[in-house]
Design a protein around this motif. Structure first.
Motif, mmCIF file in Angstrom:
data_model
loop_
_atom_site.group_PDB
_atom_site.id
_atom_site.type_symbol
_atom_site.label_atom_id
_atom_site.label_comp_id
_atom_site.label_asym_id
_atom_site.label_seq_id
_atom_site.Cartn_x
_atom_site.Cartn_y
_atom_site.Cartn_z
ATOM 1 N N ARG A 290 6.707 -12.630 -8.660
ATOM 2 C CA ARG A 290 7.900 -12.091 -7.984
ATOM 3 C C ARG A 290 8.034 -12.754 -6.618
ATOM 4 O O ARG A 290 7.041 -12.928 -5.907
ATOM 5 C CB ARG A 290 7.772 -10.572 -7.811
ATOM 6 C CG ARG A 290 9.022 -9.948 -7.183
ATOM 7 C CD ARG A 290 8.934 -8.447 -7.112
ATOM 8 N NE ARG A 290 7.912 -8.006 -6.167
ATOM 9 C CZ ARG A 290 7.214 -6.882 -6.298
ATOM 10 N NH1 ARG A 290 7.398 -6.101 -7.353
ATOM 11 N NH2 ARG A 290 6.321 -6.543 -5.389
ATOM 12 N N GLY A 291 9.245 -13.118 -6.269
ATOM 13 C CA GLY A 291 9.479 -13.725 -4.954
ATOM 14 C C GLY A 291 8.978 -15.156 -4.913
ATOM 15 O O GLY A 291 9.158 -15.920 -5.854
ATOM 16 N N SER B 159 7.632 -12.968 8.529
ATOM 17 C CA SER B 159 8.239 -13.403 7.263
ATOM 18 C C SER B 159 7.509 -12.769 6.072
ATOM 19 O O SER B 159 6.485 -12.108 6.230
ATOM 20 C CB SER B 159 8.261 -14.930 7.161
ATOM 21 O OG SER B 159 6.954 -15.440 7.023
ATOM 22 N N ARG B 160 8.039 -12.995 4.884
ATOM 23 C CA ARG B 160 7.634 -12.261 3.686
ATOM 24 C C ARG B 160 6.154 -12.473 3.329
ATOM 25 O O ARG B 160 5.699 -13.601 3.187
ATOM 26 C CB ARG B 160 8.502 -12.729 2.518
ATOM 27 C CG ARG B 160 8.379 -11.876 1.271
ATOM 28 C CD ARG B 160 9.423 -12.269 0.242
ATOM 29 N NE ARG B 160 9.394 -11.375 -0.905
ATOM 30 C CZ ARG B 160 10.315 -11.351 -1.847
ATOM 31 N NH1 ARG B 160 11.356 -12.162 -1.771
ATOM 32 N NH2 ARG B 160 10.223 -10.514 -2.853
ATOM 33 N N PRO C 99 4.826 -3.050 -3.259
ATOM 34 C CA PRO C 99 6.158 -2.949 -2.646
ATOM 35 C C PRO C 99 7.066 -4.093 -3.101
ATOM 36 O O PRO C 99 6.594 -5.217 -3.310
ATOM 37 C CB PRO C 99 5.858 -3.044 -1.146
ATOM 38 C CG PRO C 99 4.432 -2.643 -1.000
ATOM 39 C CD PRO C 99 3.752 -3.058 -2.259
ATOM 40 N N HIS C 100 8.369 -3.817 -3.234
ATOM 41 C CA HIS C 100 9.308 -4.807 -3.780
ATOM 42 C C HIS C 100 9.634 -5.938 -2.805
ATOM 43 O O HIS C 100 10.132 -6.982 -3.223
ATOM 44 C CB HIS C 100 10.605 -4.117 -4.210
ATOM 45 C CG HIS C 100 10.416 -3.226 -5.400
ATOM 46 N ND1 HIS C 100 10.145 -3.715 -6.656
ATOM 47 C CD2 HIS C 100 10.431 -1.870 -5.514
ATOM 48 C CE1 HIS C 100 10.013 -2.706 -7.506
ATOM 49 N NE2 HIS C 100 10.173 -1.572 -6.842
ATOM 50 N N ASP C 101 9.341 -5.747 -1.514
ATOM 51 C CA ASP C 101 9.741 -6.765 -0.546
ATOM 52 C C ASP C 101 8.629 -7.772 -0.255
ATOM 53 O O ASP C 101 8.692 -8.503 0.729
ATOM 54 C CB ASP C 101 10.202 -6.102 0.758
ATOM 55 C CG ASP C 101 9.134 -5.196 1.360
ATOM 56 O OD1 ASP C 101 8.141 -4.887 0.651
ATOM 57 O OD2 ASP C 101 9.275 -4.803 2.532
ATOM 58 N N ILE C 102 7.592 -7.798 -1.098
ATOM 59 C CA ILE C 102 6.554 -8.806 -0.908
ATOM 60 C C ILE C 102 6.518 -9.735 -2.118
ATOM 61 O O ILE C 102 6.852 -9.338 -3.234
ATOM 62 C CB ILE C 102 5.159 -8.182 -0.683
ATOM 63 C CG1 ILE C 102 4.674 -7.441 -1.926
ATOM 64 C CG2 ILE C 102 5.158 -7.255 0.510
ATOM 65 C CD1 ILE C 102 3.224 -7.070 -1.858
ATOM 66 N N SER C 103 6.127 -10.985 -1.875
ATOM 67 C CA SER C 103 5.975 -11.944 -2.966
ATOM 68 C C SER C 103 4.631 -11.726 -3.649
ATOM 69 O O SER C 103 3.638 -11.391 -2.994
ATOM 70 C CB SER C 103 6.036 -13.370 -2.429
ATOM 71 O OG SER C 103 7.284 -13.637 -1.849
#
Length: 455
Positions: free
Chosen positions: A261-262, A217-218, A242-246
């Motif tokens: 973010r996230g 998971s994130r 990276p954009h896909d991590i909180s």
């Protein structure tokens, strides 16, 4: 294996201690805390990066005529143990680091020892603490966990980093303000290394915490800004990630976590349950630790008949509910589980994680206060205190509530043995004990003990 020091140290024969002085010592047994005991002219020296039986040259790192003992690092091995291996991490290797002019990073202090010998040494520490603090003569194997062919690497799902004055990712040397820049973390899971945080300009950040759940998971990166760091600086760091991590910022002194973010939390999985863990909230570090510990606890309690449908159970220092959820499964809707956790954020996580379990009551507060306010009896108790242990007051309160058994989960053999001594004084005994190597290449270990009334 012998290494040669390039330095030309000054040796002192009169016994005065000056940091940086180098002396030759014979290495004795391991001590709690990852040190090995040596003696020089009657004075005890706690040596890191050694192995019992070796003759080594050490550099004094913490010394003084008024000190009861000194501390030192190995800089040269004159007579090596057969269990000495090449260190897997250049920056944590004491021999090479001091040759390059500075101390090694902390956190991999047994990496120069074969894994089999590491576990034997940890077993020695556990036995010594049990003998000295609890009066118990007991030898316990320290069990390997997970893939035994991984060299004890790639297990950390969480990592904490410092930041150098030049804004680069780093780690502290042991007991030191020195921050060593790092470009890899071999003990961490692949996902942490793949973030390549060492490529970032982290100017304005004091500390970085990373959590990469083993369930895929994130991930979450937490940034602790220095005082006066502007929002603009934080967002420039955010843009490098990276954009896909909180990503979140956090204030360790206030326990505040602010979303950048996230999510401000990660989703963990164990024993068939999903767990939300916010910010710096506690979760077991080793990727296989949650299932290993839940299995050991429930096996002890169920095997002894202490955990059955309809039972009343307490989960103390419960965190986000790692043990609470499987305990709720075991007692069913006719039973009850009291979850007690001191940290407000972590207790909120437990409330979210267990909202669908009517048999669970979640209370946020100090364990001793909650036990005092709720004078009730339990069939069994799970006790998973922080490193300092439960302490005398909590142990006395627990014995007074009259449970049939207590499963005690500990990450520190000294505080565990001390608390076990308190239980013994109250007429209880250690029924079973398992020890797990959940921190390979470090001196830490985890134990699970089953404690029952002697009568």
């Amino acid at each position: 294996m012998t290494s040669h020091s390039n330095s030309s140290p000054t040796e002192h024969s009169e016994g005065q201690g000056i940091n940086g002085t180098e002396i030759v010592v014979d290495v004795g047994p391991i001590a709690h805390g990852g040190h090995f005991v040596a003696r020089h002219e009657g004075r005890v020296i706690f040596v890191r990066h050694a192995i019992p039986g070796e003759k080594v040259r050490v550099r004094l790192t913490d010394s003084g005529d008024s000190s009861r003992f000194w501390r030192a690092d190995v800089v040269e091995v004159l007579e090596a143990s057969p269990d000495r291996v090449a260190h897997f991490w250049k920056l944590a290797d004491s021999l090479g680091s001091w040759k390059r002019g500075g101390p090694p990073v902390g956190g991999a202090e047994l990496g120069h020892i074969s894994l089999q010998r590491q576990r034997a040494l940890k077993a020695d520490v556990l036995a010594e603490q049990l003998k000295r603090l609890a009066g118990l003569d007991l030898a316990t194997e320290v069990e390997a966990v997970g893939d035994n062919h991984d060299g004890g690497l790639g297990w950390r799902t969480r990592a904490s980093f410092a930041v150098t004055t030049k804004g680069r990712l780093g780690m502290h040397a042991h007991r030191s303000d020195v921050v060593v820049p790092v470009k890899e973390m071999p003990l961490a899971v692949q996902g942490i290394n793949e973030l390549r945080l060492w490529d970032l300009d982290l100017s304005g950040i004091a500390r970085v915490e990373v959590a990469v759940p083993s369930n895929g998971s994130r991930p979450l990166v937490l940034l602790a800004p220095e005082e006066g760091t502007s929002p603009k600086r934080l967002h420039s760091i955010l843009a490098q990630l990276p954009h896909d991590i909180s990503v979140a910022s956090f204030d360790p002194s206030k326990g505040e976590v602010l979303q950048l973010r996230g999510r401000t939390w990660v989703q963990e999985t164990a024993a068939g349950h999903e767990y939300r863990v916010t910010g710096e909230g506690f979760w077991q570090i080793h990727k296989d630790a949650p299932n290993t510990l839940v299995g050991a606890v429930t096996d002890f309690l169920s095997g002894g008949g202490y955990l059955q449908p309809g039972a009343a159970v307490a989960d103390l220092y419960a965190g986000a509910g790692l043990f609470t959820a499987p305990l709720a499964d075991a007692v069913g809707v006719t039973g009850s589980v009291l979850s007690v956790e001191g940290a407000p954020g972590t207790s909120r996580d437990a409330r979210k994680n267990l909202h669908g379990e009517p048999q669970v009551e979640i209370v946020q507060g100090r364990v001793e206060r909650v036990l005092h306010q709720r004078a009730r009896s339990f069939d069994s108790v799970v006790l998973d205190p922080p490193r300092a242990g439960a302490g005398k007051a909590v142990v006395k309160q627990l014995m007074a509530t009259g449970p049939r058994a207590i499963a005690y989960v500990s990450c520190d053999p000294a505080s565990f043995a001390r608390d076990l001594g308190y239980f013994h004084q109250g007429g209880w005994r250690l029924e079973s004990l398992r020890a797990f190597d959940l921190y390979p290449n470090t001196h830490h270990l985890e134990t699970v003990g089953l404690i029952v009334p002697a009568a």
